[in-house]
Design a protein around this motif. Structure first.
Motif, PDB file in Angstrom:
ATOM      1  N   LEU A  18       0.825  -1.197   0.000  1.00  0.00           N
ATOM      2  CA  LEU A  18       0.000   0.000   0.000  1.00  0.00           C
ATOM      3  C   LEU A  18       0.868   1.260   0.000  1.00  0.00           C
ATOM      4  N   VAL A  19       1.924   1.266   0.798  1.00  0.00           N
ATOM      5  CA  VAL A  19       2.844   2.409   0.840  1.00  0.00           C
ATOM      6  C   VAL A  19       3.539   2.570  -0.512  1.00  0.00           C
ATOM      7  N   VAL A  20       3.981   1.474  -1.107  1.00  0.00           N
ATOM      8  CA  VAL A  20       4.628   1.529  -2.422  1.00  0.00           C
ATOM      9  C   VAL A  20       3.642   2.077  -3.454  1.00  0.00           C
ATOM     10  N   PHE A  21       2.410   1.599  -3.415  1.00  0.00           N
ATOM     11  CA  PHE A  21       1.398   2.072  -4.361  1.00  0.00           C
ATOM     12  C   PHE A  21       1.132   3.570  -4.190  1.00  0.00           C
ATOM     13  N   ILE A  22       1.075   4.028  -2.951  1.00  0.00           N
ATOM     14  CA  ILE A  22       0.815   5.452  -2.703  1.00  0.00           C
ATOM     15  C   ILE A  22       1.912   6.318  -3.322  1.00  0.00           C
ATOM     16  N   PHE A  23       3.157   5.875  -3.227  1.00  0.00           N
ATOM     17  CA  PHE A  23       4.264   6.647  -3.791  1.00  0.00           C
ATOM     18  C   PHE A  23       4.403   6.443  -5.305  1.00  0.00           C
ATOM     19  N   ALA A  24       4.039   5.277  -5.797  1.00  0.00           N
ATOM     20  CA  ALA A  24       4.193   4.989  -7.226  1.00  0.00           C
ATOM     21  C   ALA A  24       3.034   5.525  -8.063  1.00  0.00           C
ATOM     22  N   ALA A  25       1.862   5.670  -7.496  1.00  0.00           N
ATOM     23  CA  ALA A  25       0.680   6.080  -8.261  1.00  0.00           C
ATOM     24  C   ALA A  25       0.868   7.424  -8.971  1.00  0.00           C
ATOM     25  N   PRO A  26       1.384   8.474  -8.314  1.00  0.00           N
ATOM     26  CA  PRO A  26       1.568   9.730  -9.041  1.00  0.00           C
ATOM     27  C   PRO A  26       2.573   9.617 -10.194  1.00  0.00           C
ATOM     28  N   VAL A  27       3.611   8.829 -10.002  1.00  0.00           N
ATOM     29  CA  VAL A  27       4.611   8.646 -11.058  1.00  0.00           C
ATOM     30  C   VAL A  27       3.986   7.917 -12.241  1.00  0.00           C
ATOM     31  N   ILE A  28       3.223   6.892 -11.964  1.00  0.00           N
ATOM     32  CA  ILE A  28       2.559   6.128 -13.024  1.00  0.00           C
ATOM     33  C   ILE A  28       1.536   7.011 -13.741  1.00  0.00           C
ATOM     34  N   ALA A  29       0.776   7.799 -12.985  1.00  0.00           N
ATOM     35  CA  ALA A  29      -0.213   8.692 -13.596  1.00  0.00           C
ATOM     36  C   ALA A  29       0.464   9.736 -14.480  1.00  0.00           C
ATOM     37  N   ALA A  30       1.568  10.304 -14.009  1.00  0.00           N
ATOM     38  CA  ALA A  30       2.293  11.299 -14.807  1.00  0.00           C
ATOM     39  C   ALA A  30       2.838  10.673 -16.086  1.00  0.00           C
ATOM     40  N   ALA A  31       3.360   9.468 -15.988  1.00  0.00           N
ATOM     41  CA  ALA A  31       3.884   8.785 -17.171  1.00  0.00           C
ATOM     42  C   ALA A  31       2.769   8.519 -18.179  1.00  0.00           C
ATOM     43  N   LEU A  32       1.620   8.078 -17.699  1.00  0.00           N
ATOM     44  CA  LEU A  32       0.496   7.826 -18.594  1.00  0.00           C
ATOM     45  C   LEU A  32       0.009   9.111 -19.261  1.00  0.00           C
ATOM     46  N   LEU A  33      -0.078  10.192 -18.500  1.00  0.00           N
ATOM     47  CA  LEU A  33      -0.486  11.469 -19.079  1.00  0.00           C
ATOM     48  C   LEU A  33       0.526  11.947 -20.113  1.00  0.00           C
ATOM     49  N   ASN A  34       1.795  11.784 -19.828  1.00  0.00           N
ATOM     50  CA  ASN A  34       2.841  12.196 -20.763  1.00  0.00           C
ATOM     51  C   ASN A  34       2.793  11.360 -22.041  1.00  0.00           C
ATOM     52  N   LEU A  35       2.615  10.042 -21.891  1.00  0.00           N
ATOM     53  CA  LEU A  35       2.525   9.159 -23.061  1.00  0.00           C
ATOM     54  C   LEU A  35       1.294   9.474 -23.912  1.00  0.00           C
ATOM     55  N   SER A  36       0.233   9.927 -23.286  1.00  0.00           N
ATOM     56  CA  SER A  36      -0.978  10.264 -24.043  1.00  0.00           C
ATOM     57  C   SER A  36      -0.859  11.612 -24.744  1.00  0.00           C
ATOM     58  N   GLY A  37       0.233  12.362 -24.458  1.00  0.00           N
ATOM     59  CA  GLY A  37       0.440  13.644 -25.131  1.00  0.00           C
ATOM     60  C   GLY A  37      -0.014  14.843 -24.335  1.00  0.00           C
ATOM     61  N   TRP A  38      -0.608  14.650 -23.195  1.00  0.00           N
ATOM     62  CA  TRP A  38      -1.080  15.767 -22.393  1.00  0.00           C
ATOM     63  C   TRP A  38       0.097  16.448 -21.717  1.00  0.00           C
ATOM     64  N   GLN A  39       0.122  17.749 -21.791  1.00  0.00           N
ATOM     65  CA  GLN A  39       1.138  18.542 -21.107  1.00  0.00           C
ATOM     66  C   GLN A  39       0.424  19.653 -20.346  1.00  0.00           C
ATOM     67  N   PRO A  40       0.874  19.960 -19.137  1.00  0.00           N
ATOM     68  CA  PRO A  40       0.228  21.048 -18.401  1.00  0.00           C
ATOM     69  C   PRO A  40       0.505  22.376 -19.102  1.00  0.00           C
ATOM     70  N   THR A  41      -0.472  23.255 -19.052  1.00  0.00           N
ATOM     71  CA  THR A  41      -0.286  24.566 -19.665  1.00  0.00           C
ATOM     72  C   THR A  41      -0.401  25.619 -18.587  1.00  0.00           C
ATOM     73  N   GLY A  42       0.579  26.479 -18.537  1.00  0.00           N
ATOM     74  CA  GLY A  42       0.519  27.626 -17.645  1.00  0.00           C
ATOM     75  C   GLY A  42       0.009  28.798 -18.465  1.00  0.00           C
ATOM     76  N   HIS A  43      -0.727  29.649 -17.863  1.00  0.00           N
ATOM     77  CA  HIS A  43      -1.278  30.777 -18.593  1.00  0.00           C
ATOM     78  C   HIS A  43      -0.335  31.960 -18.458  1.00  0.00           C
ATOM     79  N   GLY A  44       0.409  32.219 -19.513  1.00  0.00           N
ATOM     80  CA  GLY A  44       1.279  33.380 -19.560  1.00  0.00           C
ATOM     81  C   GLY A  44       0.616  34.452 -20.401  1.00  0.00           C
TER      82      GLY A  44
END
Length: 189
Positions: A18-44
């Motif tokens: 459970l502890v490993v999953f809690i720490f790994a989940a954000p990394v896995i989610a970020a990798a999936l978002l990056n692979l899907s092409g999504w990038q955060p946009t800041g409003h400049g």
């Protein structure tokens, strides 16, 4: 007794997983978002300069009013905000320049991390308005910045330049000075 030890091991393993999953989940989610092409946009509020230019490497020469050349790579890491006035800089242009200088002041303790450079013919009443107290006045010797200069009379555009001379952002004539202030507060901390 063996069943209680086995039960304790199983509970310990589950807690560990459970502890490993809690720490790994954000990394896995970020990798999936990056692979899907999504990038955060800041409003400049400015427009990114593409392709990027480095004024130091291109030897863009700005001659200051005192006869010295502007040094793009400063002794300490400081950004440069360049104001480029259109023809006949008058009331509207001076108002924008005043707001740009005020944006620097709002940086408080970090105000010294931003240099203000005015390139072009200064307004007629620049000395009376104390413009030289805030701005370094210079001229573009080789017209290297002409593409960024507005054509409309009594207008001003701006460029934000990194401490190594790389032009980051352009603020075309008619830009919102409060948006510029917000951008400066994001990049200068």
């Amino acid at each position: 007794m063996n069943s209680s030890i086995s039960s304790n091991h199983r509970a310990s393993r589950l807690k560990f997983l459970l502890v490993v999953f809690i720490f790994a989940a954000p990394v896995i989610a970020a990798a999936l978002l990056n692979l899907s092409g999504w990038q955060p946009t800041g409003h400049g509020y400015g427009e990114p300069i593409m392709p990027q230019r480095n004024f130091d490497q291109e030897h863009v020469q700005i001659r200051l009013a005192n006869g010295q050349d502007w040094v793009w790579r400063d002794t300490s890491p400081r950004l440069t905000l360049i104001a480029l006035a259109g023809p006949d800089c008058a009331a509207h242009c001076m108002e924008a320049l005043t707001k740009m200088a005020a944006a620097r002041i709002t940086l408080n303790n970090n105000a010294d991390r931003l240099r203000l450079l005015y390139v072009g013919q200064p307004p007629a009443d620049a000395a009376a308005n104390g413009m030289e107290n805030y701005w370094s006045l210079g001229s573009d010797v080789n017209s290297s910045l002409a593409t960024y200069r507005p054509a409309a009379p009594d207008s001003v555009s701006a460029l934000l330049v990194e401490s190594d001379g790389t032009a980051l952002t352009r603020y075309p004539a008619g830009f919102d000075p409060s948006g510029l202030r917000k951008d400066l507060q994001k990049v200068i901390r």
